[in-house]
Motif scaffolding. Structure first.
Motif, mmCIF file in Angstrom:
data_model
loop_
_atom_site.group_PDB
_atom_site.id
_atom_site.type_symbol
_atom_site.label_atom_id
_atom_site.label_comp_id
_atom_site.label_asym_id
_atom_site.label_seq_id
_atom_site.Cartn_x
_atom_site.Cartn_y
_atom_site.Cartn_z
ATOM 1 N N TRP A 143 1.756 6.409 -9.605
ATOM 2 C CA TRP A 143 2.510 5.148 -9.469
ATOM 3 C C TRP A 143 1.630 3.969 -9.749
ATOM 4 O O TRP A 143 1.225 3.258 -8.837
ATOM 5 C CB TRP A 143 3.131 5.070 -8.084
ATOM 6 C CG TRP A 143 3.839 3.792 -7.781
ATOM 7 C CD1 TRP A 143 3.448 2.843 -6.880
ATOM 8 C CD2 TRP A 143 5.056 3.327 -8.370
ATOM 9 N NE1 TRP A 143 4.351 1.803 -6.882
ATOM 10 C CE2 TRP A 143 5.339 2.072 -7.780
ATOM 11 C CE3 TRP A 143 5.916 3.830 -9.344
ATOM 12 C CZ2 TRP A 143 6.459 1.335 -8.130
ATOM 13 C CZ3 TRP A 143 7.021 3.094 -9.682
ATOM 14 C CH2 TRP A 143 7.286 1.862 -9.076
ATOM 15 N N GLN A 165 0.843 -1.192 0.000
ATOM 16 C CA GLN A 165 0.000 0.000 0.000
ATOM 17 C C GLN A 165 0.885 1.251 0.000
ATOM 18 O O GLN A 165 1.699 1.439 0.885
ATOM 19 C CB GLN A 165 -0.881 0.014 1.256
ATOM 20 C CG GLN A 165 -1.832 1.171 1.359
ATOM 21 C CD GLN A 165 -3.138 0.907 0.638
ATOM 22 O OE1 GLN A 165 -3.422 -0.225 0.281
ATOM 23 N NE2 GLN A 165 -3.910 1.950 0.418
ATOM 24 N N VAL A 166 0.692 2.072 -1.028
ATOM 25 C CA VAL A 166 1.446 3.324 -1.111
ATOM 26 C C VAL A 166 1.024 4.242 0.032
ATOM 27 O O VAL A 166 -0.162 4.348 0.349
ATOM 28 C CB VAL A 166 1.184 4.003 -2.462
ATOM 29 C CG1 VAL A 166 1.812 5.384 -2.502
ATOM 30 C CG2 VAL A 166 1.710 3.134 -3.601
ATOM 31 N N GLN A 167 1.994 4.889 0.635
ATOM 32 C CA GLN A 167 1.692 5.854 1.687
ATOM 33 C C GLN A 167 2.316 7.196 1.357
ATOM 34 O O GLN A 167 3.493 7.258 0.985
ATOM 35 C CB GLN A 167 2.207 5.355 3.037
ATOM 36 C CG GLN A 167 1.413 4.195 3.612
ATOM 37 C CD GLN A 167 1.822 3.861 5.030
ATOM 38 O OE1 GLN A 167 2.963 4.062 5.425
ATOM 39 N NE2 GLN A 167 0.881 3.344 5.802
ATOM 40 N N ALA A 225 7.032 9.750 1.040
ATOM 41 C CA ALA A 225 6.404 8.635 0.338
ATOM 42 C C ALA A 225 7.049 7.316 0.740
ATOM 43 O O ALA A 225 8.240 7.264 1.053
ATOM 44 C CB ALA A 225 6.534 8.831 -1.167
ATOM 45 N N SER A 226 6.244 6.289 0.723
ATOM 46 C CA SER A 226 6.781 4.959 0.996
ATOM 47 C C SER A 226 6.054 3.944 0.116
ATOM 48 O O SER A 226 4.946 4.172 -0.351
ATOM 49 C CB SER A 226 6.633 4.580 2.471
ATOM 50 O OG SER A 226 5.289 4.615 2.873
ATOM 51 N N ARG A 227 6.747 2.828 -0.092
ATOM 52 C CA ARG A 227 6.210 1.711 -0.896
ATOM 53 C C ARG A 227 5.998 2.091 -2.361
ATOM 54 O O ARG A 227 5.082 1.564 -3.002
ATOM 55 C CB ARG A 227 4.927 1.155 -0.278
ATOM 56 C CG ARG A 227 5.146 0.620 1.136
ATOM 57 C CD ARG A 227 3.942 -0.141 1.641
ATOM 58 N NE ARG A 227 4.176 -0.674 2.972
ATOM 59 C CZ ARG A 227 3.773 -0.095 4.079
ATOM 60 N NH1 ARG A 227 3.123 1.048 4.020
ATOM 61 N NH2 ARG A 227 4.023 -0.645 5.254
ATOM 62 N N ILE A 228 6.825 3.012 -2.853
ATOM 63 C CA ILE A 228 6.852 3.316 -4.280
ATOM 64 C C ILE A 228 8.301 3.453 -4.712
ATOM 65 O O ILE A 228 9.184 3.676 -3.868
ATOM 66 C CB ILE A 228 6.089 4.604 -4.633
ATOM 67 C CG1 ILE A 228 6.724 5.836 -3.959
ATOM 68 C CG2 ILE A 228 4.618 4.489 -4.281
ATOM 69 C CD1 ILE A 228 6.125 7.144 -4.429
ATOM 70 N N LYS A 258 12.990 10.238 -0.442
ATOM 71 C CA LYS A 258 11.639 9.922 -0.921
ATOM 72 C C LYS A 258 10.640 10.973 -0.459
ATOM 73 O O LYS A 258 9.543 10.659 0.026
ATOM 74 C CB LYS A 258 11.197 8.529 -0.469
ATOM 75 C CG LYS A 258 12.011 7.398 -1.069
ATOM 76 C CD LYS A 258 11.406 6.048 -0.741
ATOM 77 C CE LYS A 258 12.168 4.927 -1.417
ATOM 78 N NZ LYS A 258 11.555 3.606 -1.129
ATOM 79 N N TYR A 268 -2.072 8.270 -6.517
ATOM 80 C CA TYR A 268 -2.332 8.120 -5.092
ATOM 81 C C TYR A 268 -2.353 9.491 -4.434
ATOM 82 O O TYR A 268 -1.637 10.400 -4.869
ATOM 83 C CB TYR A 268 -1.257 7.245 -4.434
ATOM 84 C CG TYR A 268 -1.329 5.793 -4.843
ATOM 85 C CD1 TYR A 268 -0.691 5.340 -5.994
ATOM 86 C CD2 TYR A 268 -2.054 4.879 -4.085
ATOM 87 C CE1 TYR A 268 -0.767 4.007 -6.371
ATOM 88 C CE2 TYR A 268 -2.126 3.547 -4.454
ATOM 89 C CZ TYR A 268 -1.484 3.118 -5.603
ATOM 90 O OH TYR A 268 -1.568 1.801 -5.979
ATOM 91 N N THR A 309 8.863 8.259 -10.122
ATOM 92 C CA THR A 309 7.456 8.606 -9.938
ATOM 93 C C THR A 309 7.240 10.105 -10.040
ATOM 94 O O THR A 309 7.937 10.877 -9.375
ATOM 95 C CB THR A 309 6.956 8.128 -8.566
ATOM 96 O OG1 THR A 309 7.117 6.699 -8.481
ATOM 97 C CG2 THR A 309 5.483 8.463 -8.363
#
Length: 114
Positions: free
Chosen positions: A99, A1-3, A24-27, A76, A103, A32
């Motif tokens: 992404w 899950q993108v945060q 940002a996390s999980r991308i 990030k 998001y 991006t």
């Protein structure tokens, strides 16, 4: 899950400045496209600024010359430096990441008093 987690909003007097941050996390952040949008009470959400992976930027006419979007790929994080703030800049500011679909962060309130 993108945060996407925004921070840096607050109350400022007209003519003042704020810097918003979006972590940002999980991308795969460095490839991006990132952006900032805002929504004022009773108005539609609108573009503020975008930045591509290569660093090309785009700004809404209403903020050109007063706002700078930047990114730090190592952290990030995308930033929005806002100067010479006006009461009409009052809004909830949202960070976006394409992404590849878009998001949205949860938003951070910016209030500019006259």
């Amino acid at each position: 899950q993108v945060q996407l987690v925004e921070s840096g909003g607050g109350l400022v007097q007209a003519g003042g400045a704020l810097r918003l941050s979006c972590a940002a996390s999980r991308i795969f952040f460095s490839i991006t496209a990132m952006g900032w949008y805002r929504q004022a009470p009773g108005k539609q959400r609108e573009l503020v600024a975008t930045i591509t992976p290569s660093g090309s930027t785009n700004y809404a006419d209403s903020v050109k010359g007063r706002v700078t979007i930047s990114r730090d790929n190592a952290k990030k994080t995308v930033y929005l430096q806002m100067n010479s703030l006006k009461p009409e800049d009052t809004a909830v500011y949202y960070c976006t990441a394409d992404w590849p679909t878009r998001y949205w962060g949860q938003g951070t309130q910016v209030t500019v008093s006259s």
